[in-house]
Design an enzyme around this catalytic site. Structure first.
Site, mmCIF file in Angstrom:
data_model
loop_
_atom_site.group_PDB
_atom_site.id
_atom_site.type_symbol
_atom_site.label_atom_id
_atom_site.label_comp_id
_atom_site.label_asym_id
_atom_site.label_seq_id
_atom_site.Cartn_x
_atom_site.Cartn_y
_atom_site.Cartn_z
ATOM 1 N N HIS A 1 42.124 37.513 35.644
ATOM 2 C CA HIS A 1 42.707 38.627 36.417
ATOM 3 C C HIS A 1 42.705 38.253 37.901
ATOM 4 O O HIS A 1 43.698 38.410 38.611
ATOM 5 C CB HIS A 1 41.881 39.888 36.162
ATOM 6 C CG HIS A 1 42.099 41.002 37.148
ATOM 7 N ND1 HIS A 1 41.607 40.969 38.435
ATOM 8 C CD2 HIS A 1 42.761 42.186 37.039
ATOM 9 C CE1 HIS A 1 41.956 42.072 39.072
ATOM 10 N NE2 HIS A 1 42.658 42.826 38.240
ATOM 11 N N ASN A 2 41.569 37.754 38.375
ATOM 12 C CA ASN A 2 41.475 37.412 39.791
ATOM 13 C C ASN A 2 42.362 36.225 40.143
ATOM 14 O O ASN A 2 42.953 36.186 41.223
ATOM 15 C CB ASN A 2 40.022 37.117 40.171
ATOM 16 C CG ASN A 2 39.216 38.390 40.365
ATOM 17 O OD1 ASN A 2 39.630 39.451 39.915
ATOM 18 N ND2 ASN A 2 38.077 38.296 41.006
ATOM 19 N N LYS B 1 38.201 38.789 33.402
ATOM 20 C CA LYS B 1 38.204 39.233 34.808
ATOM 21 C C LYS B 1 38.510 38.063 35.741
ATOM 22 O O LYS B 1 39.217 38.212 36.747
ATOM 23 C CB LYS B 1 36.847 39.856 35.173
ATOM 24 C CG LYS B 1 36.706 40.211 36.660
ATOM 25 C CD LYS B 1 37.629 41.339 37.064
ATOM 26 C CE LYS B 1 37.925 41.533 38.521
ATOM 27 N NZ LYS B 1 36.950 41.453 39.519
ATOM 28 N N GLU C 1 45.623 37.614 40.484
ATOM 29 C CA GLU C 1 45.589 38.377 41.759
ATOM 30 C C GLU C 1 45.831 37.421 42.937
ATOM 31 O O GLU C 1 46.627 37.713 43.835
ATOM 32 C CB GLU C 1 44.210 39.037 41.841
ATOM 33 C CG GLU C 1 43.834 39.721 43.118
ATOM 34 C CD GLU C 1 42.367 40.224 43.028
ATOM 35 O OE1 GLU C 1 42.062 41.033 42.139
ATOM 36 O OE2 GLU C 1 41.540 39.791 43.852
ATOM 37 N N SER D 1 37.478 45.820 37.908
ATOM 38 C CA SER D 1 38.532 45.614 38.906
ATOM 39 C C SER D 1 39.007 46.933 39.474
ATOM 40 O O SER D 1 38.976 47.961 38.821
ATOM 41 C CB SER D 1 39.723 44.873 38.314
ATOM 42 O OG SER D 1 40.698 44.724 39.340
#
Ligand SMILES: NC(=O)C1=CN([C@@H]2O[C@H](COP(=O)(O)OP(=O)(O)OC[C@H]3O[C@@H](n4cnc5c(N)ncnc54)[C@H](OP(=O)(O)O)[C@@H]3O)[C@@H](O)[C@H]2O)C=CC1
Ligand SMILES: O=C(CO)[C@H](O)[C@H](O)COP(=O)(O)O
Length: 625
Positions: free
Chosen positions: A348-349, A345, A352, A290
């Site tokens: 995380h996205n 991840k 986001e 990231s």
């Protein structure tokens, strides 16, 4: 390493390539032309071709030179006839490299060349004399010299040259490669070759020294250039692209090698690939990366998962390019077997997505009454305090971007794109039974944006606008903080559940730590999460957090009302408020759902007076159809 002789007609590039090879392999370079007796040079300069008699002493001298440098040297020599090559290789094993090309290509090169004694008119005689060997490494001389040199070096040095390989020189791959080079890691890079992409590797290599990075558009040479056990980072799109790379590279690898998928692959696919490769004793690692382009270049946040045995070696290299947290530690961690890195991840996205949607909603609330300059000033003020975040910062930059000809933002089509990770995180939340409502709402909000025609046909103008003053803006700020905190609670709850279900070793506080720098969701709040998660994995049970959320509750309620008043859709803000209300409801209406389920399907339910025993009731239909 056996001496290398690079042969071909004059102008094929053997001197340029040879010099580059000598630099890569740190072995001396010799140009056979420099060994011609003066008489031969003059003969050639006057346009008279050399005969075999002229060449004999020259070839003998060269043969002596090669014999003296058995440990390694590069010789650029035309060596056009088999007889000449026999003289050169008498009693020694040589690495023969043959540079082939078309007459026209060379003629054009020679016409531009000024600093050479060779008369271009002799070219035809060179082609006529050439007896192409059927041994050695045959290369197309029209390729970029740095690529040719990389191929030669890889072919001749059987020990491997580079410590790390990178496949895919797109936005992320090229910036990660530059980052690796900056750290002094000896690198090999590869990009697929097609007519459209022919210049990708040469363009990348243009400003680079081959003593630091070798470049390839041929997979075999790329793999051969790497020291074993090989470590290769793949930066290509998820799905078909990564599978096609996997398929092509696997036969070229050997047990102990490790492949790292740094793209945004689905975590289940990563697990599948890891299992597939386990059978071949090749490690398949999934590494979430990231930080976008800038993070890749200056230091990303890296979420590694996969084969635990290969992890230490890979961590050691990747830690050198990772972002550094405030305590000086690299933002990289091994999070567990299989798809652990890609799962983290993915979440995380998802987080986001929710953060971005929240900013879009706040912007949407403000824009009917405030100018972009005013909104930007507000965001900049928020960003100077506890709300500081990368995404808030870039949003201010975006609102500031005015070419003098209008705002760039106003030229952008109002349809949000997406590449998969947001949707996958929402699906994972559903599968794992975690109410990650904000990231799901954010995914749906992007989906709604794609219904452009329908949105336009039904547009209703906003009338009852909110009056923004110091107090209301402060309330909005509280609501913003409230939603962000809930987004973080939900995200970590989702990861926590996955760690339990999949038996991943990841530590939530460590995940927050590697997200404090380098990544898109880095923020002051993330730094706070690192501390909170060290105390408890369930952020929502932290009394300090609960208190803070309770304090902000009236402001969020107000904010939701403003949305209704102004007809501004606030899916993430409303979602956070509803989640909070539901999470604090001691007596939930779910009992009615249980009753309905039992009514029509005899699904059974637990009674408050005996919560361990499932019962069913004989419901009586007294009303309805
Ligand atoms: N951009 C971002 O902000 C981030 C992206 N990622 C992920 O990183 C990965 C790479 O993204 P990004 O660099 O942005 O993408 P780009 O589109 O910029 O680059 C893609 C790269 O993959 C290569 N490639 C594409 N298809 C194939 C194929 N079938 N076989 C071999 N190579 C192929 C391309 O080669 P060619 O030049 O020949 O087309 C190119 O080098 C993706 O998985 C993405 O989701 C992760 C974090 C952030
Ligand atoms: O991984 C990323 C950032 O962390 C990539 O930028 C990704 O492309 C973002 O997702 P989407 O394209 O779906 O908005």
């Amino acid at each position: 390493m056996h001496p290398i002789v690079i042969m071909g007609v004059s102008g094929c590039g053997k001197t340029t390539v040879g010099q580059l090879v000598s630099r890569i392999l740190s072995i001396p370079f010799f140009d056979a032309d420099d060994f011609h007796p003066e008489a031969n040079k003059q003969k050639m300069a006057s346009g008279t071709p050399l005969n075999d008699q002229d060449r004999a002493p020259w070839l003998e001298d060269l043969s002596d030179l090669l014999a003296k440098n058995k440990g390694g040297m590069v010789l650029a020599c035309s060596a056009l006839k088999e007889d000449y090559r026999q003289i050169l290789s008498a009693g020694i094993t040589l690495n023969w490299i043959i540079l082939h090309t078309e007459f026209e290509v060379i003629a054009e090169r020679l016409n531009i060349r000024q600093d050479h004694f060779f008369d271009p008119s002799l070219l035809q005689s060179q082609f006529d004399t050439l007896e192409s060997p059927d041994y050695g490494l045959q290369l197309d001389a029209s390729q970029d010299p740095k690529i040719l040199a990389s191929q030669v070096a890889a072919a001749c040095n059987h020990m491997g040259i580079s410590d790390f390989g990178l496949i895919g020189l797109g936005v992320m791959g090229s910036n990660l490669a530059l980052n690796l080079i900056d750290q002094g890691i000896q690198l090999s890079v590869y990009n697929r070759f097609s007519t459209d992409e022919a210049m990708v590797v040469p363009n990348f290599l243009k400003d680079q020294s081959l003593s630091q990075v070798l470049g390839f558009n041929q997979l075999e040479s790329f793999v051969r250039s790497l020291r074993t056990p090989r470590k290769i980072l793949i930066m290509v799109p998820a799905g078909k692209a990564i599978d096609s790379v996997l398929e092509a590279i696997t036969p070229l690898l050997q047990p102990g090698d490790a492949l790292i998928d740094g793209g945004n692959a689905h975590y289940k696919e990563t697990s599948r690939r890891a299992q597939l490769m386990q059978g071949k004793s090749i490690a398949w690692m999934g590494c979430g990366v990231s930080g976008g382009r800038e993070g890749a270049r200056k230091g990303p946040s890296l979420m590694l998962g996969g084969d635990a045995g290969s992890a230490p070696g890979i961590l050691k290299i990747l830690a050198q390019i990772a972002a550094i947290d405030k305590a000086g530690a690299p933002c990289i961690s091994f999070l567990g077997e299989g798809g652990a890195g890609h799962f983290v991840k993915m979440v995380h996205n998802g987080m986001e997505y929710a953060e971005m949607q929240l900013l879009a909603e706040v912007f949407d609330l403000l824009r009917p009454s405030l100018s972009y300059v005013e909104i930007e000033a507000l965001f900049t003020k928020w960003n100077s305090g506890d709300s500081q975040s990368y995404l808030l910062g870039i949003t201010s930059d975006i609102l500031r971007t005015n070419s003098g000809n209008g705002y760039e933002l106003d030229r952008i089509v109002d349809v949000a794109g997406s590449k998969g990770t947001g949707t996958w995180s929402a699906a994972a939340a559903l599968e794992l039974g975690i109410p990650a409502t904000l990231l799901s709402s954010a995914v749906y909000a992007r989906a709604i944006s794609t219904f452009q025609d329908s949105r336009r046909s039904a547009e209703v103008s906003k009338q009852d606008l909110v009056k923004w003053d110091e107090e209301t803006l402060e309330q909005l700020h509280s609501a913003y903080s409230f939603v962000r905190l809930i987004n973080h609670i939900q995200g970590f709850q989702l990861i926590n559940e996955a760690c339990e279900q999949f038996q991943w070793t990841a530590d939530l506080s460590e995940i927050a730590r590697i997200w404090t720098e380098g990544c898109i969701i880095k923020s002051k709040l993330m730094e706070a999460c690192q501390g909170w998660l060290a105390e408890t994995s369930e952020l929502v049970s932290n009394p300090r957090i609960r208190q803070e959320l309770s304090n902000w509750e009236p402001d969020v309620a107000q904010c939701c009302q403003w949305g209704l008043q102004q007809r501004t859709p606030l899916s993430v803000i409303n979602g956070a408020f509803n989640w909070w209300l539901a999470m604090n409801q001691a007596d939930s209406p779910a009992k009615l759902i249980q009753a309905q389920r039992d009514y029509f399907g005899q699904h059974g339910y637990f009674r408050t007076d005996d919560p361990q025993r499932k019962v069913s009731f004989k419901w009586e239909r007294t009303n309805g159809h």
